[in-house]
Design a protein around this motif. Structure first.
Motif, PDB file in Angstrom:
ATOM      1  N   GLY A 192      11.452  15.340 -14.057  1.00  0.00           N
ATOM      2  CA  GLY A 192      10.745  16.491 -13.500  1.00  0.00           C
ATOM      3  C   GLY A 192       9.244  16.326 -13.587  1.00  0.00           C
ATOM      4  O   GLY A 192       8.706  15.276 -13.266  1.00  0.00           O
ATOM      5  N   LEU A 193       8.563  17.350 -14.089  1.00  0.00           N
ATOM      6  CA  LEU A 193       7.102  17.344 -14.089  1.00  0.00           C
ATOM      7  C   LEU A 193       6.511  16.819 -15.400  1.00  0.00           C
ATOM      8  O   LEU A 193       5.344  17.011 -15.679  1.00  0.00           O
ATOM      9  CB  LEU A 193       6.588  18.754 -13.818  1.00  0.00           C
ATOM     10  CG  LEU A 193       6.888  19.292 -12.408  1.00  0.00           C
ATOM     11  CD1 LEU A 193       6.436  20.741 -12.278  1.00  0.00           C
ATOM     12  CD2 LEU A 193       6.210  18.442 -11.348  1.00  0.00           C
ATOM     13  N   GLU A 194       7.323  16.141 -16.199  1.00  0.00           N
ATOM     14  CA  GLU A 194       6.858  15.749 -17.531  1.00  0.00           C
ATOM     15  C   GLU A 194       5.554  14.961 -17.493  1.00  0.00           C
ATOM     16  O   GLU A 194       4.652  15.179 -18.298  1.00  0.00           O
ATOM     17  CB  GLU A 194       7.939  14.926 -18.232  1.00  0.00           C
ATOM     18  CG  GLU A 194       7.658  14.760 -19.700  1.00  0.00           C
ATOM     19  CD  GLU A 194       8.547  13.692 -20.318  1.00  0.00           C
ATOM     20  OE1 GLU A 194       9.742  13.953 -20.469  1.00  0.00           O
ATOM     21  OE2 GLU A 194       8.034  12.608 -20.631  1.00  0.00           O
ATOM     22  N   HIS A 195       5.429  14.021 -16.546  1.00  0.00           N
ATOM     23  CA  HIS A 195       4.231  13.182 -16.516  1.00  0.00           C
ATOM     24  C   HIS A 195       2.988  13.982 -16.139  1.00  0.00           C
ATOM     25  O   HIS A 195       1.900  13.690 -16.614  1.00  0.00           O
ATOM     26  CB  HIS A 195       4.418  12.016 -15.553  1.00  0.00           C
ATOM     27  CG  HIS A 195       5.538  11.119 -15.959  1.00  0.00           C
ATOM     28  ND1 HIS A 195       5.536  10.456 -17.162  1.00  0.00           N
ATOM     29  CD2 HIS A 195       6.695  10.793 -15.358  1.00  0.00           C
ATOM     30  CE1 HIS A 195       6.649   9.764 -17.264  1.00  0.00           C
ATOM     31  NE2 HIS A 195       7.372   9.945 -16.190  1.00  0.00           N
ATOM     32  N   TYR A 254      -1.982  16.492 -18.204  1.00  0.00           N
ATOM     33  CA  TYR A 254      -2.616  17.782 -18.431  1.00  0.00           C
ATOM     34  C   TYR A 254      -2.903  17.963 -19.924  1.00  0.00           C
ATOM     35  O   TYR A 254      -3.916  18.528 -20.317  1.00  0.00           O
ATOM     36  CB  TYR A 254      -1.653  18.859 -17.934  1.00  0.00           C
ATOM     37  CG  TYR A 254      -2.151  20.259 -17.987  1.00  0.00           C
ATOM     38  CD1 TYR A 254      -3.107  20.705 -17.083  1.00  0.00           C
ATOM     39  CD2 TYR A 254      -1.639  21.155 -18.925  1.00  0.00           C
ATOM     40  CE1 TYR A 254      -3.549  22.009 -17.125  1.00  0.00           C
ATOM     41  CE2 TYR A 254      -2.088  22.450 -18.972  1.00  0.00           C
ATOM     42  CZ  TYR A 254      -3.039  22.884 -18.062  1.00  0.00           C
ATOM     43  OH  TYR A 254      -3.479  24.166 -18.104  1.00  0.00           O
ATOM     44  N   SER A 255      -2.016  17.435 -20.778  1.00  0.00           N
ATOM     45  CA  SER A 255      -2.146  17.660 -22.216  1.00  0.00           C
ATOM     46  C   SER A 255      -3.176  16.739 -22.860  1.00  0.00           C
ATOM     47  O   SER A 255      -3.603  16.972 -23.989  1.00  0.00           O
ATOM     48  CB  SER A 255      -0.796  17.431 -22.902  1.00  0.00           C
ATOM     49  OG  SER A 255      -0.526  16.048 -22.945  1.00  0.00           O
ATOM     50  N   LEU A 256      -3.583  15.675 -22.180  1.00  0.00           N
ATOM     51  CA  LEU A 256      -4.543  14.754 -22.808  1.00  0.00           C
ATOM     52  C   LEU A 256      -5.898  15.438 -22.947  1.00  0.00           C
ATOM     53  O   LEU A 256      -6.374  16.078 -22.008  1.00  0.00           O
ATOM     54  CB  LEU A 256      -4.689  13.489 -21.954  1.00  0.00           C
ATOM     55  CG  LEU A 256      -3.462  12.580 -21.917  1.00  0.00           C
ATOM     56  CD1 LEU A 256      -3.679  11.443 -20.943  1.00  0.00           C
ATOM     57  CD2 LEU A 256      -3.155  12.029 -23.302  1.00  0.00           C
ATOM     58  N   PRO A 257      -6.524  15.275 -24.130  1.00  0.00           N
ATOM     59  CA  PRO A 257      -7.756  16.025 -24.368  1.00  0.00           C
ATOM     60  C   PRO A 257      -8.896  15.628 -23.425  1.00  0.00           C
ATOM     61  O   PRO A 257      -9.796  16.425 -23.174  1.00  0.00           O
ATOM     62  CB  PRO A 257      -8.107  15.665 -25.823  1.00  0.00           C
ATOM     63  CG  PRO A 257      -7.286  14.467 -26.152  1.00  0.00           C
ATOM     64  CD  PRO A 257      -6.083  14.505 -25.280  1.00  0.00           C
ATOM     65  N   ASP A 258      -8.868  14.409 -22.879  1.00  0.00           N
ATOM     66  CA  ASP A 258      -9.995  13.954 -22.068  1.00  0.00           C
ATOM     67  C   ASP A 258      -9.889  14.354 -20.604  1.00  0.00           C
ATOM     68  O   ASP A 258     -10.832  14.176 -19.838  1.00  0.00           O
ATOM     69  CB  ASP A 258     -10.107  12.434 -22.147  1.00  0.00           C
ATOM     70  CG  ASP A 258     -10.487  11.973 -23.535  1.00  0.00           C
ATOM     71  OD1 ASP A 258     -11.104  12.789 -24.250  1.00  0.00           O
ATOM     72  OD2 ASP A 258     -10.168  10.834 -23.900  1.00  0.00           O
ATOM     73  N   VAL A 299      -0.639  10.797 -11.279  1.00  0.00           N
ATOM     74  CA  VAL A 299      -2.050  11.103 -11.036  1.00  0.00           C
ATOM     75  C   VAL A 299      -2.405  10.799  -9.585  1.00  0.00           C
ATOM     76  O   VAL A 299      -3.135  11.559  -8.932  1.00  0.00           O
ATOM     77  CB  VAL A 299      -2.951  10.306 -11.994  1.00  0.00           C
ATOM     78  CG1 VAL A 299      -4.413  10.558 -11.679  1.00  0.00           C
ATOM     79  CG2 VAL A 299      -2.657  10.685 -13.429  1.00  0.00           C
ATOM     80  N   GLY A 300      -1.886   9.693  -9.051  1.00  0.00           N
ATOM     81  CA  GLY A 300      -2.151   9.353  -7.660  1.00  0.00           C
ATOM     82  C   GLY A 300      -1.673  10.455  -6.727  1.00  0.00           C
ATOM     83  O   GLY A 300      -2.378  10.858  -5.801  1.00  0.00           O
ATOM     84  N   LEU A 301      -0.493  10.991  -7.015  1.00  0.00           N
ATOM     85  CA  LEU A 301       0.060  12.064  -6.188  1.00  0.00           C
ATOM     86  C   LEU A 301      -0.807  13.312  -6.282  1.00  0.00           C
ATOM     87  O   LEU A 301      -1.138  13.946  -5.278  1.00  0.00           O
ATOM     88  CB  LEU A 301       1.494  12.372  -6.636  1.00  0.00           C
ATOM     89  CG  LEU A 301       2.226  13.453  -5.854  1.00  0.00           C
ATOM     90  CD1 LEU A 301       2.338  13.078  -4.390  1.00  0.00           C
ATOM     91  CD2 LEU A 301       3.610  13.686  -6.438  1.00  0.00           C
ATOM     92  N   PHE A 302      -1.197  13.616  -7.503  1.00  0.00           N
ATOM     93  CA  PHE A 302      -2.074  14.766  -7.745  1.00  0.00           C
ATOM     94  C   PHE A 302      -3.349  14.640  -6.913  1.00  0.00           C
ATOM     95  O   PHE A 302      -3.766  15.561  -6.223  1.00  0.00           O
ATOM     96  CB  PHE A 302      -2.393  14.822  -9.248  1.00  0.00           C
ATOM     97  CG  PHE A 302      -3.520  15.726  -9.620  1.00  0.00           C
ATOM     98  CD1 PHE A 302      -3.347  17.102  -9.672  1.00  0.00           C
ATOM     99  CD2 PHE A 302      -4.772  15.214  -9.933  1.00  0.00           C
ATOM    100  CE1 PHE A 302      -4.392  17.934 -10.025  1.00  0.00           C
ATOM    101  CE2 PHE A 302      -5.814  16.038 -10.281  1.00  0.00           C
ATOM    102  CZ  PHE A 302      -5.626  17.398 -10.325  1.00  0.00           C
ATOM    103  N   LYS A 303      -3.945  13.434  -6.928  1.00  0.00           N
ATOM    104  CA  LYS A 303      -5.174  13.199  -6.161  1.00  0.00           C
ATOM    105  C   LYS A 303      -4.916  13.381  -4.670  1.00  0.00           C
ATOM    106  O   LYS A 303      -5.726  13.974  -3.961  1.00  0.00           O
ATOM    107  CB  LYS A 303      -5.685  11.779  -6.414  1.00  0.00           C
ATOM    108  CG  LYS A 303      -6.534  11.662  -7.652  1.00  0.00           C
ATOM    109  CD  LYS A 303      -6.919  10.222  -7.918  1.00  0.00           C
ATOM    110  CE  LYS A 303      -7.690   9.607  -6.765  1.00  0.00           C
ATOM    111  NZ  LYS A 303      -7.980   8.187  -7.007  1.00  0.00           N
TER     112      LYS A 303
END
Lengths: 577, 299
Positions: B54-57, B62-66, B271-275
């Motif tokens: 699912g959306l885990e990645h 999203y959870s990474l602090p940077d 991330v590529g999809l998000f972009k």
């Protein structure tokens, strides 16, 4: 960046592997006799003998009918071939066919930079060859997917004594355990198992002499030498244009890395800026639990000293921008006088300096400690990074072991044959061994060669040397007569060479290794890269002048952002000792 | 009427076919790979055999602090690049357009096109030398003028501006080509009429030249807005270091370090999809704005 990185790797590692693999083990002596037919007889290129019909299918017997084994290859752009030779057809493939009746075909060949991607594509499409080279991560995936063969029985049955010996005759070693999953041997390690990566300190001896300094005995000496090199004009050109300690933004590494500097203060931090962030070093804490090496107080001490050097101008203020290739250029331009590094520093970057200017005198010295007591170095190379695996659908899996046995016999056997190893023609060196689709990697060949060469140098008797060691010996003799183009061999195998220092480390067991050598845990994979960046940022900035106490903030953040979870996983893995 | 249209248009549509097939194979086909973003992708199990998560990645990134910092840097750096690039390129094109001496104009053009053809791998090596605080040309000049030396590539505050400046320097020459072409398309009669009315060179530029190339400016802007999440991987990757992560790290370099080095293909795809989704949205929005404000239609 890729081109630069590649250049560094190819120059250093290429010359490195040449010497690593080129050396011929004396270990072959004990390999004959036990297994039948004797491997050395079988391999001494007399097809009639090795095709003895009495043995159905031994470790080096010839197949009655030609069989085909497929593999895939990566080509290094720097590899040279004699006319007519290619990766598809060369002395190895021809001999495999003649002596073993094995026809090795390459399904495809790509440059070494594209190899990993191309192999991933092959994995997705399920179009895998009979045997192939993978990295540790691909190995895990293949094991999970059950696509590769259990080699336990094959290894016991088909590996010759010599081949087993190249793996240290020890199935419990770190190297073999890395290829073992659930008690089953799933892969043949390529490399690993050695402590040749232990750091030492390389210093411009001519600069020491020019400033009336002695070689370092303690870390304070290192500090003073670094400062003097930067501020007292060691090259006597009247300009303040030199640095004391070489450093680049990777912070760790076999050239201009901090590994040895940390070790000098009893710190064993290791997490290169450009590394994966998942190969971490865990030491045993006072409570017996795993402790992350990079957050120990000794690291803070060492960082404080580095900051002191940076402030004194002994470290290039631009280190955070330059890579290893660039810091190597500074050394060859005569701008840097000291670097922590591994044995191959003599082969790159400083190899040609002595030839260009005979006054230049780089010399390797053993690590020193802050208090003058013997110091232990950190070694991370016992764990192999490359493995050969065999497709579970391969028809003749034992053939792969035959190829490996054959390679070991020709290159490391009792009567090694130089034409299979390295050929020099018209001034060009051809690394013939690298054409082989599978290579053996014994660990202590270089070390043994070093000892043998020292004996030969003292007795002036080179007759007992293996062909490879003999080439080094000749090169060292030439260096002594002023042919400084042979600095590589002098700095590696010469009387004051790097392997003398390594030998001493090994003899006195001055080695620290991570207590955890299993594959990365879940959180290491997911949080490792972020934590690595956090560390790189913190260390770089502290060296460049941030308050030393920001190290404590880094430790706190490291723990919060996943470090505590990693430590917990390591402790619970049952693989920490 | 419609039948007649079909008759004429039919052969033209058939001629489109080869192009459509190529797009289908090379652009739409690979999109199947997007499924990787929703799996724990294991190459040996193939595209559809891996476990679905699912959306885990997406949650992980999203959870990474940077992540926030990195997205902010990306937007800041690429918007600055967009604006500076546009202004400098149009300015240069206008100036070039005023040069009447052909040989001089051509030489200038050739010289400013040149950096475009060098890769960032080479340029970064040159720039590291030029911008070096100890030996760099620029800092020697600053020191000679009595200023303090500046560590351009190692200073968090300077780094984004260095990125923008060097990118503009590399690309502005090549960018003028489009605008120069647009400038030749303006009807000379308009200028003649303006001269008769007594308009100065500046007034001509303001009232004839700029309005004349507005459609091209809008087109270029719309296209660039879709690229706003690409702040220039090649450039940043070759010039940055840990000391400037806080202001210089962009989405692509971040993904490279956190996912690609360790072959976390699923995270990289997510991330590529998000972009892509964001870019698609931005392109649509900027197209609409261009249509509403400038009454300009690309399609």
């Amino acid at each position: 960046m890729n081109a630069r990185k590649w250049r560094k790797v190819s120059l250093a590692a290429l010359i490195g592997t040449v010497t690593v693999v080129s050396a011929c083990s004396k270990g072959g002596e004990s390999s004959s006799g036990s297994s039948s037919p004797s491997p050395s007889t079988a391999a001494s290129s007399s097809p009639s003998a090795s095709a003895a019909p009495s043995v159905a299918n031994g470790p080096l017997t010839k197949y009655p009918q030609e069989i085909t084994v497929t593999t895939v290859r990566s080509a290094n752009a720097a590899t040279k071939y004699q006319a007519g030779d290619t990766l598809d057809s060369n002395i190895w493939t021809k001999s495999f066919k003649a002596d073993l009746n094995i026809n090795v075909t390459n399904k495809w060949t790509v440059s070494d930079q594209q190899f990993k991607n191309k192999l991933t594509v092959s994995m997705v499409s399920g179009d895998l060859p009979d045997f192939f080279l993978v990295d540790d991560q691909q190995l895990q995936l293949l094991v999970q997917a059950g696509q590769i063969m259990d080699l336990t029985d094959l290894y016991n049955k088909y590996a010759t004594d010599l081949t087993k010996q190249t793996f240290g005759n020890d199935m419990k070693s770190v190297r073999m355990q890395a290829a073992t999953f659930g008690g089953k041997l799933m892969a043949i390690p390529n490399g690993g198992g050695s402590h040749d990566d232990l750091p030492m300190v390389w210093v411009r001896k001519d600069w020491l002499d020019a400033l009336n300094l002695q070689p370092p005995k303690t870390m304070d000496d290192v500090m003073n030498i670094a400062k003097a090199f930067a501020n007292n004009d060691p090259d006597k050109n009247g300009k303040k244009d030199t640095f004391g300690l070489s450093l680049d933004y990777n912070l760790w590494g076999g050239w201009s890395g901090l590994d040895g500097f940390f070790n000098g203060y009893g710190a064993y931090a290791f997490n290169p800026t450009k590394g994966s962030g998942t190969n971490l070093v865990f030491l045993k804490g006072a409570d017996g639990k795993p402790a992350y090496a990079d957050i120990q107080p000794e690291v803070k001490t060492a960082l404080g000293k580095l900051q002191e050097l940076f402030k004194a101008g002994a470290i290039n203020p631009e280190f955070s921008v330059i890579d290893g290739a660039k810091s190597g250029e500074l050394a060859t331009q005569g701008k840097v006088g000291m670097s922590f590094g591994q044995w191959w520093v003599g082969t790159w970057p400083i190899a040609d300096m002595k030839k260009a200017d005979p006054k230049v005198e780089w010399q390797a010295y053993p690590l020193v400690s802050a208090d003058g007591k013997p110091v232990k170095g950190l070694s991370t190379s016992a764990l192999p990074t490359k493995f050969y695996v065999i497709n579970k659908n391969a028809k003749n899996p034992e053939a792969v072991f035959k190829l490996l046995n054959y390679f070991n016999e020709k290159v490391y056997g009792k009567t090694p044959d130089e034409t299979y190893h390295q050929v020099v023609k018209d001034g060009t060196t051809y690394q013939v061994f690298s054409y082989a689709p599978i290579v053996g990697t014994p660990t202590e060949t270089n070390q043994n060669d070093y000892e043998a060469i020292q004996a030969a140098l003292q007795s002036n008797d080179a007759t007992k040397l293996t062909p490879a060691a003999n080439t080094y010996y000749t090169a060292i003799q030439k260096y002594k007569t002023g042919d400084f183009g042979n600095f590589v061999w002098w700095s590696t195998f010469g009387p004051s060479g790097a392997f003398g220092i390594l030998g001493n480390y090994k003899k006195n067991n001055l080695v620290v290794e991570s207590g955890y050598t299993a594959p990365p845990t879940e959180t290491m994979v997911s949080k490792g890269p972020t934590l690595r960046d956090l560390e790189a940022k913190a260390f770089t900035k502290i060296i460049m002048g941030d308050p030393l106490d920001s190290f404590d903030d880094f430790v706190k953040q490291w723990k919060q952002q996943g470090g505590d979870q990693i430590l917990k996983e390591v402790a619970e893995s049952g693989k920490f000792n | 009427m419609i039948g007649k249209f079909r008759k004429i248009a039919y052969p033209l549509h058939v001629m489109l076919l080869p192009g459509l097939i190529v797009i289908a194979i090379f652009s739409y086909g690979p999109m199947v790979g997007i499924v990787i973003a929703f799996q724990n992708f294991n190459p040996t199990k193939g595209l559809f055999g891996s476990n679905w998560v699912g959306l885990e990645h997406f949650r992980y990134v999203y959870s990474l602090p940077d992540t926030y910092n990195v997205i902010r840097n990306t937007l800041v750096i690429s918007s600055m690049k967009l604006v500076v690039d546009l202004v400098v390129t149009i300015g240069t094109a206008l100036l070039l357009n005023e040069i009447r001496l052909k040989l001089f104009k051509r030489s200038i053009q050739t010289i400013i096109y040149l950096p475009h053809f060098l890769s960032w791998v080479i340029l970064s090596g040159i720039l590291i030398d030029v911008l070096s605080p100890n030996t760099g040309m620029l800092n020697e000049f600053l020191a000679w003028l009595g200023f303090k030396r500046i560590f351009f590539l190692g200073n968090e505050n300077w780094f984004p501006f260095v990125l923008v400046g060097t990118n503009t320097w590399k690309e502005f020459g090549f960018g003028t080509i489009v605008y120069l072409a647009a400038l030749t398309g303006i009807n000379p009669a308009l200028y003649e009429a303006a001269v008769l009315d007594g308009a100065s060179r500046w007034k001509q530029t303001l009232h004839i030249t700029l309005p004349g190339i507005t459609p091209i400016i809008v087109l270029m802007l719309t296209l660039s807005v879709g690229n706003i999440l690409n702040a220039g991987f090649d450039q940043v990757f070759n010039m940055y270091g840990p000391a400037v992560y806080s202001t210089g790290d962009i989405l692509d370099t971040f993904v490279y370090r956190t996912a690609l080095i360790n072959a976390q293909l699923s995270v990289a795809t997510a991330v590529g999809l998000f972009k892509s989704v964001i870019s698609c949205f931005l392109i649509s929005a900027s197209y609409l704005i261009a249509y509403r404000l400038a009454n300009y239609r690309i399609f």
